[in-house]
Design a protein around this motif. Structure first.
Motif, short mmCIF file in Angstrom:
data_model
loop_
_atom_site.label_atom_id
_atom_site.label_comp_id
_atom_site.label_asym_id
_atom_site.label_seq_id
_atom_site.Cartn_x
_atom_site.Cartn_y
_atom_site.Cartn_z
N LEU A 56 0.79 -1.32 0.04
CA LEU A 56 -0.10 -0.10 0.20
C LEU A 56 0.77 1.51 0.07
O LEU A 56 0.34 2.22 -0.37
CB LEU A 56 -0.81 -0.09 1.19
CG LEU A 56 -2.05 -1.16 1.24
CD1 LEU A 56 -2.91 -0.77 2.49
CD2 LEU A 56 -2.72 -1.09 0.12
N SER A 57 2.05 1.16 0.50
CA SER A 57 3.02 2.21 0.32
C SER A 57 3.42 2.53 -0.98
O SER A 57 3.85 1.69 -1.85
CB SER A 57 4.07 2.16 1.34
OG SER A 57 4.80 0.94 1.18
N ALA A 58 3.75 3.93 -1.32
CA ALA A 58 4.27 4.22 -2.50
C ALA A 58 5.74 4.05 -2.53
O ALA A 58 6.33 4.65 -1.46
CB ALA A 58 3.60 5.62 -2.87
N PRO A 59 6.38 3.78 -3.43
CA PRO A 59 7.97 3.99 -3.51
C PRO A 59 8.12 5.44 -3.23
O PRO A 59 7.39 6.43 -3.85
CB PRO A 59 8.22 3.61 -5.04
CG PRO A 59 6.88 2.77 -5.42
CD PRO A 59 5.87 3.21 -4.78
N LEU A 81 0.22 1.61 -7.03
CA LEU A 81 0.16 0.25 -6.70
C LEU A 81 0.58 -0.66 -7.54
O LEU A 81 0.27 -0.54 -9.10
CB LEU A 81 -1.39 0.04 -6.30
CG LEU A 81 -1.88 0.91 -5.25
CD1 LEU A 81 -3.52 0.84 -5.10
CD2 LEU A 81 -1.33 0.67 -4.06
N THR A 82 1.26 -1.65 -7.21
CA THR A 82 1.89 -2.64 -8.39
C THR A 82 1.74 -4.12 -7.64
O THR A 82 2.40 -4.44 -6.58
CB THR A 82 3.46 -2.27 -8.34
OG1 THR A 82 4.12 -2.44 -6.94
CG2 THR A 82 3.97 -0.96 -8.99
N PRO A 83 0.53 -4.69 -8.25
CA PRO A 83 0.28 -6.13 -7.85
C PRO A 83 1.28 -6.95 -8.19
O PRO A 83 1.90 -6.85 -9.23
CB PRO A 83 -1.08 -6.20 -8.16
CG PRO A 83 -1.13 -5.22 -9.60
CD PRO A 83 -0.35 -4.21 -9.20
N LYS A 84 1.70 -8.14 -7.37
CA LYS A 84 2.63 -8.93 -7.82
C LYS A 84 1.82 -10.43 -7.67
O LYS A 84 1.69 -10.65 -6.47
CB LYS A 84 3.81 -8.61 -7.13
CG LYS A 84 4.93 -10.14 -7.56
CD LYS A 84 5.97 -9.75 -6.65
CE LYS A 84 7.09 -10.91 -6.96
NZ LYS A 84 8.28 -10.70 -6.18
N TYR A 101 -8.29 -7.00 -9.31
CA TYR A 101 -8.95 -7.14 -7.89
C TYR A 101 -7.93 -6.55 -6.97
O TYR A 101 -8.54 -5.60 -5.98
CB TYR A 101 -9.33 -8.51 -7.62
CG TYR A 101 -10.64 -8.92 -8.48
CD1 TYR A 101 -11.83 -8.23 -8.17
CD2 TYR A 101 -10.81 -10.33 -9.04
CE1 TYR A 101 -13.04 -8.92 -8.57
CE2 TYR A 101 -12.01 -10.49 -9.57
CZ TYR A 101 -13.10 -9.80 -9.26
OH TYR A 101 -14.14 -10.26 -10.07
N ALA A 102 -6.90 -7.15 -6.90
CA ALA A 102 -6.03 -6.50 -5.98
C ALA A 102 -5.63 -5.34 -5.93
O ALA A 102 -5.82 -4.44 -5.20
CB ALA A 102 -4.57 -7.53 -6.17
N SER A 103 -5.37 -4.88 -7.15
CA SER A 103 -5.15 -3.16 -7.50
C SER A 103 -6.33 -2.40 -7.01
O SER A 103 -6.27 -1.07 -6.19
CB SER A 103 -4.92 -2.73 -8.92
OG SER A 103 -3.63 -3.37 -9.27
N GLN A 104 -7.54 -2.75 -7.14
CA GLN A 104 -8.89 -1.99 -6.92
C GLN A 104 -8.96 -2.01 -5.25
O GLN A 104 -9.15 -1.01 -4.69
CB GLN A 104 -9.91 -2.63 -7.58
CG GLN A 104 -11.27 -2.00 -7.32
CD GLN A 104 -11.21 -0.31 -8.12
OE1 GLN A 104 -10.85 -0.34 -9.21
NE2 GLN A 104 -11.71 0.66 -7.27
N ILE A 105 -8.85 -3.32 -4.47
CA ILE A 105 -8.94 -3.42 -3.18
C ILE A 105 -7.88 -2.57 -2.57
O ILE A 105 -8.06 -1.90 -1.67
CB ILE A 105 -8.96 -4.58 -2.83
CG1 ILE A 105 -10.16 -5.25 -3.46
CG2 ILE A 105 -8.90 -4.74 -1.26
CD1 ILE A 105 -10.02 -6.99 -3.36
N ALA A 106 -6.64 -2.55 -3.01
CA ALA A 106 -5.58 -1.96 -2.36
C ALA A 106 -5.59 -0.36 -2.53
O ALA A 106 -5.45 0.44 -1.67
CB ALA A 106 -4.21 -2.20 -3.16
N SER A 107 -6.29 0.10 -3.78
CA SER A 107 -6.68 1.56 -4.10
C SER A 107 -7.68 2.13 -2.88
O SER A 107 -7.58 3.00 -2.43
CB SER A 107 -7.16 1.72 -5.29
OG SER A 107 -7.31 3.03 -5.44
#
Length: 146
Positions: A56-59, A81-84, A101-107
């Motif tokens: 969740l933290s930005a670089p 956000l960078t999903p892996k 899904y992961a990007s949307q939830i993390a956002s």
């Protein structure tokens, strides 16, 4: 053992659970909050076939705009956000949808609490790879457990 810091955390870890139907398929969503991670599982038929991680933290070099969001852009995942994919996935479509899904939830998590530095760990076990209405139904169910 000098130098080891012990943090007191609630036990058991706080968790939430909900169920609903997505395209006629019973779907179970769980959320468990740890001090360093937020684990969410989306399961149909008791399966978990893919795991995706999103910090969740930005670089430090990323610029994150947490200002007011217009209604049209609020449904798009944040660009920092960078999903892996950690495990599973199978086909390219399944992996792409899992990362979406992961990007949307993390956002959603990052917008709800911009200071949250944890990592989202998303477990998926979908019977079919479906977008459209199913995508929005799942996101709505996930928001109930957060």
């Amino acid at each position: 053992m000098a130098g080891i810091e012990v943090r007191q955390e609630p036990f058991p870890a706080p968790s939430n659970h909900t169920t609903g139907e997505v395209n006629g398929v019973p779907t179970e969503i769980t959320s468990t909050s740890f001090s360093d991670k937020i684990m969410i599982t989306i399961s149909q038929g008791g399966r978990l076939t893919q795991w995706v991680s999103v910090p969740l933290s930005a670089p430090s070099s990323a610029s994150v705009d947490m200002g007011p969001i217009d209604a049209g852009a609020s449904s798009l995942p944040s660009n920092h956000l960078t999903p892996k994919t950690l495990l599973g996935g199978g086909s390219e479509d399944r992996e792409t949808l899992g990362q979406l899904y992961a990007s949307q939830i993390a956002s959603f998590l990052a917008l709800r609490n911009p200071d949250d530095q944890r990592t989202l760990l998303l477990g998926l076990g979908m019977e079919k790879v479906e977008g459209g209405r199913a995508y929005f139904d799942i996101i709505e169910l996930v928001q109930k457990v957060l």
